[in-house]
Design a protein around this motif. Structure first.
Motif, PDB file in Angstrom:
ATOM      1  N   UNK A   1      20.920   9.682  -3.969  1.00 34.34           N
ATOM      2  CA  UNK A   1      20.962   8.329  -3.417  1.00 34.34           C
ATOM      3  C   UNK A   1      19.916   8.222  -2.317  1.00 34.34           C
ATOM      4  N   UNK A   2      18.918   7.340  -2.508  1.00 35.04           N
ATOM      5  CA  UNK A   2      17.827   7.267  -1.530  1.00 35.04           C
ATOM      6  C   UNK A   2      17.507   5.828  -1.177  1.00 35.04           C
ATOM      7  N   UNK A   3      18.384   5.199  -0.377  1.00 39.23           N
ATOM      8  CA  UNK A   3      18.085   3.819   0.027  1.00 39.23           C
ATOM      9  C   UNK A   3      16.745   3.763   0.762  1.00 39.23           C
ATOM     10  N   UNK A   4      15.963   2.723   0.480  1.00 39.82           N
ATOM     11  CA  UNK A   4      14.663   2.577   1.130  1.00 39.82           C
ATOM     12  C   UNK A   4      14.514   1.151   1.624  1.00 39.82           C
ATOM     13  N   UNK A   5      13.783   0.986   2.662  1.00 38.91           N
ATOM     14  CA  UNK A   5      13.527  -0.368   3.205  1.00 38.91           C
ATOM     15  C   UNK A   5      12.051  -0.688   3.032  1.00 38.91           C
ATOM     16  N   UNK A   6      11.756  -1.645   2.167  1.00 35.45           N
ATOM     17  CA  UNK A   6      10.359  -2.030   1.950  1.00 35.45           C
ATOM     18  C   UNK A   6       9.894  -2.901   3.103  1.00 35.45           C
ATOM     19  N   UNK A   7       8.781  -2.584   3.701  1.00 35.66           N
ATOM     20  CA  UNK A   7       8.247  -3.368   4.819  1.00 35.66           C
ATOM     21  C   UNK A   7       7.054  -4.171   4.336  1.00 35.66           C
ATOM     22  N   UNK A   8       7.145  -5.508   4.339  1.00 31.80           N
ATOM     23  CA  UNK A   8       6.061  -6.312   3.794  1.00 31.80           C
ATOM     24  C   UNK A   8       4.840  -6.374   4.665  1.00 31.80           C
ATOM     25  N   UNK A   9       4.916  -5.977   5.909  1.00 34.64           N
ATOM     26  CA  UNK A   9       3.736  -6.008   6.768  1.00 34.64           C
ATOM     27  C   UNK A   9       3.537  -7.334   7.418  1.00 34.64           C
TER      28      UNK A   9
ATOM     29  N   UNK B   1       0.815  -1.213   0.000  1.00 36.75           N
ATOM     30  CA  UNK B   1       0.000   0.000   0.000  1.00 36.75           C
ATOM     31  C   UNK B   1       0.851   1.267   0.000  1.00 36.75           C
ATOM     32  N   UNK B   2       2.164   1.114  -0.052  1.00 35.59           N
ATOM     33  CA  UNK B   2       3.072   2.256   0.061  1.00 35.59           C
ATOM     34  C   UNK B   2       3.071   3.053  -1.240  1.00 35.59           C
ATOM     35  N   UNK B   3       2.799   4.338  -1.142  1.00 36.72           N
ATOM     36  CA  UNK B   3       2.765   5.209  -2.309  1.00 36.72           C
ATOM     37  C   UNK B   3       4.150   5.811  -2.552  1.00 36.72           C
ATOM     38  N   UNK B   4       4.881   5.204  -3.469  1.00 36.90           N
ATOM     39  CA  UNK B   4       6.221   5.660  -3.826  1.00 36.90           C
ATOM     40  C   UNK B   4       6.266   5.855  -5.338  1.00 36.90           C
ATOM     41  N   UNK B   5       6.932   6.917  -5.773  1.00 42.05           N
ATOM     42  CA  UNK B   5       7.035   7.196  -7.194  1.00 42.05           C
ATOM     43  C   UNK B   5       7.660   6.035  -7.954  1.00 42.05           C
TER      44      UNK B   5
END
Length: 384
Positions: free
Chosen positions: A376-384, A230-234
């Protein structure tokens, strides 16, 4: 003997209602344990009070004090709902093992009757007829107290209480603590400390807070507490994803969602680092291949602890970290395929929390130092 006054916590010695061993009997027990060890498990309740096995424990302790080398004995930690259940359990075990004389049977029958047991229940447990027990109980006040559990009510032999096998003082203490933590979520069968710890770990995860949609920012970072689905990321805006989805069966399909998410959000050629479990490794690989290209596997080696994988009886000392790319990957620097954890994981925030140090090493090997912090924008996806 008077009944215990507390129903929640057992009073030590309150359930040793069978005759104490004579000196000859105890000497025989000493000899047996000296040569063969303790063959029958010692039963304690959820508070550590001995319900069955007083003589065995005493004999074992005396032999150890003499310097005799003995293997650790098995303990069974049993959760009881009441003092009556404790007593029924002790009577049931002792009656099966010991041949009582007439006078001994009368003494036990009178004690049980004074504890509020019905005639039929006393007869059933001692393996005697009701008329025999009534003769044994001649002179004991008649009538059935309010707290009697008769043959048609709750009965120890009908329902096995939660039981945990342990083979050391340390494991016994762990079992007692886990029984207290799990409460009504205990399995209704005999189990081990390891399986109970696994059950407790799942319960702690269920109690963890779900993603709440909150955002936290710093001078050069932003943390979104979101479910990746559900994460709104470009689209195509993320350089790197490092994630640790659940490895249990229910969590494996999340790797398919992760593959789709990474394909939409990563920049072309951007990398996904995904921790994985061993049990369903083939399915995890298939899910990630759905939308991403396989690059490599990094071994995360743990030197401080291991995780037992019970279904396949493997002590897990490493964790695979799978590397996939969004389209063709063009390497700009070397990556080591082994990362060694320099410290154990902290668990203050979540039962599945990983060590921070390997994460920092991954960010280091996968990030281009020449790239500015603005791009540089490291991101951590959280699966829930």
């Amino acid at each position: 003997m008077t009944a215990p006054k507390r129903a929640g916590r057992a009073v030590p010695g309150s359930y040793q209602i069978f005759p104490v061993h004579s000196p000859d009997e105890f000497a025989g027990l000493i000899g047996s344990i000296r040569s063969r060890g303790v063959l029958v498990p010692i039963v304690v309740d959820q508070h550590g009070t001995i319900i069955d096995g007083h003589h065995r424990k005493r004999a074992y302790d005396e032999l150890i004090a003499e310097g005799v080398k003995l293997s650790p004995y098995e303990r069974k930690v049993v959760k009881f709902a009441s003092d009556d259940d404790r007593l029924a359990y002790a009577v049931s075990l002792n009656e099966r093992r010991r041949q009582l004389t007439l006078e001994q049977r009368k003494k036990v029958a009178r004690t049980l009757r004074q504890r509020g047991w019905s005639y039929r229940r006393v007869a059933d447990e001692l393996g005697a007829g009701s008329s025999t027990i009534k003769r044994d109980l001649a002179g004991v006040p008649d009538g059935t107290p309010d707290r009697v559990t008769g043959r048609d009510g709750r009965h120890y032999a009908a329902v096995q209480p939660p039981t945990v096998s342990a083979f050391s003082d340390k494991d016994e203490k762990r079992a007692v603590a886990l029984i207290d933590e799990l409460g009504d979520d205990l399995p209704r069968r005999e189990t081990t400390v390891g399986r109970l710890e696994k059950r407790a770990k799942k319960q702690r995860v269920r109690q963890s807070a779900p993603p709440d949609g909150s955002t936290h920012k710093g001078p050069r970072w932003r943390l979104d507490c979101e479910d990746m689905r559900e994460w709104k990321v470009r689209a195509n805006s993320v350089d790197l994803i490092v994630t640790d989805p659940p490895y249990e069966k229910a969590g494996v399909p999340l790797y398919r969602d992760l593959s789709a998410f990474a394909a939409r959000r990563l920049k072309p050629g951007g990398l996904l680092f995904a921790y994985a479990g061993l049990l369903d490794f083939d399915q995890i690989m298939d899910h990630l291949r759905s939308d991403m290209q396989y690059v490599a596997m990094i071994i995360f080696l743990r030197t401080t602890r291991q995780s037992p994988i019970y279904p396949i009886k493997v002590d897990g000392r490493f964790r695979p970290i799978l590397v996939f790319s969004n389209g063709k990957y063009t390497p700009t620097r070397w990556m080591n395929d082994v990362i060694v954890a320099r410290a154990g994981p902290e668990k203050e925030s979540h039962p599945w929390q990983q060590s921070v140090d390997p994460l920092l090493q991954l960010l280091d090997v996968a990030s281009d130092p020449a790239t500015s912090s603005a791009t540089r924008s490291p991101a951590r996806a959280r699966p829930g």
